[in-house]
Scaffold this active site. Structure first.
Site: not given
Ligand code: PGA
Length: 268
Positions: A137, A144, A67, A139
């Protein structure tokens, strides 16, 4: 889904780096799917160490990131291009021309940009190994909760929780994007192999929904239950809410001898 639990995040990163090493030894021109965020930082440090010891080379590899923020300048220190260049690409021998992120600026059509990214992945032969983190969450990428399980690369609005979770990375006065381009869940599921890393207590609930929960767009990571070659690497804190840890350990022990003999990428 194979789940392996390690004592701490350093051991998770070390094991993940060995998987990349094994893949690139088998297939030097592999197409890698890469991720940003706090979780892969330890892994990228391990990969840089392996590169410095001449144990790994990315010179023939290509990469596609999951992304990128919408309409962000690549020189902006919050862009994922900036993250990847500074954390990994500038420290290894990958050809920057072979590194791709799903970019889209305000003058471009996000639908066309998404299609273009999907086509580029296909031109490179599809993703061999996709690296993932997981959001609190559930994702994956910026897919999301409620994202279509059949989604492809497209523009998405970030949830207030994701914006809040990522706000730590923005300094006072810096504007934080609320839209991003992201590979879709179907794009991710097309990868031949997937390795998902999760560390820390904050991920425990999402990890248990992904592994023990039902297949649901409310936990996008649960879609990985549909993928034939996913390895989930957890530290003990991230695994703390899993229901069937003894069984998972038993399966891991059973698999060990096959892996020793044939490696992880036996169908590549
Ligand atoms: P993080 O994010 O490694 O900063 O916890 C993971 C994600 O949102 O896929």
């Amino acid at each position: 889904m194979q789940v392996l639990i390690f004592e701490n995040k350093q051991k998770v990163a070390f094991f993940a780096a060995q998987l990349f090493k094994e893949l690139l030894q088998l297939k030097p021109a592999a197409t890698l799917g890469l991720a940003t965020g706090s979780t892969p930082i330890e892994l990228y440090k391990e990969l840089v160490k392996l590169y410095e010891k001449k144990e790994i080379s990315f010179s023939k590899a290509a990469s596609f990131n999951l992304d990128e923020y919408y309409d962000i300048d690549e020189g902006n220190r919050n862009s994922y291009r900036y993250f990847m260049n500074s954390m990994l690409f500038e420290k290894i021998d990958i050809n920057l021309k072979n590194t791709y992120l799903p970019t889209c600026n305000q003058y471009q059509n996000p639908g066309q940009q998404g299609k273009h990214y999907e086509a580029l992945i296909q031109e490179c032969g599809g993703i061999d190994l996709q690296l993932l983190g997981i959001g609190a969450n559930g994702h994956i990428g910026f897919n999301e909760p409620t994202s279509s399980l059949a989604s492809r690369t497209r523009i998405k609005s970030l949830t207030p929780q994701t914006i809040q979770d990522n706000s730590r990375l923005f300094e006072k006065g810096e504007s934080q994007p609320q839209l991003a381009m992201t590979m879709g869940i179907a794009t991710i599921l097309d990868a031949k192999y997937i390795v998902l890393l999760a560390t820390g207590e904050v991920k425990a609930r999402a990890v248990s929904d992904m592994v023990n929960g039902s297949l649901s767009a409310n936990c996008p990571a649960s879609a990985l239950q549909m993928h034939p070659n996913t390895i989930v690497l957890l530290d003990e804190a991230a695994a703390s809410q899993l229901k069937n840890k003894e069984y998972l350990q038993w399966v891991a022990n059973q698999n060990e001898s096959i892996v020793k003999k044939h490696g992880y990428f036996k169908d590549l």
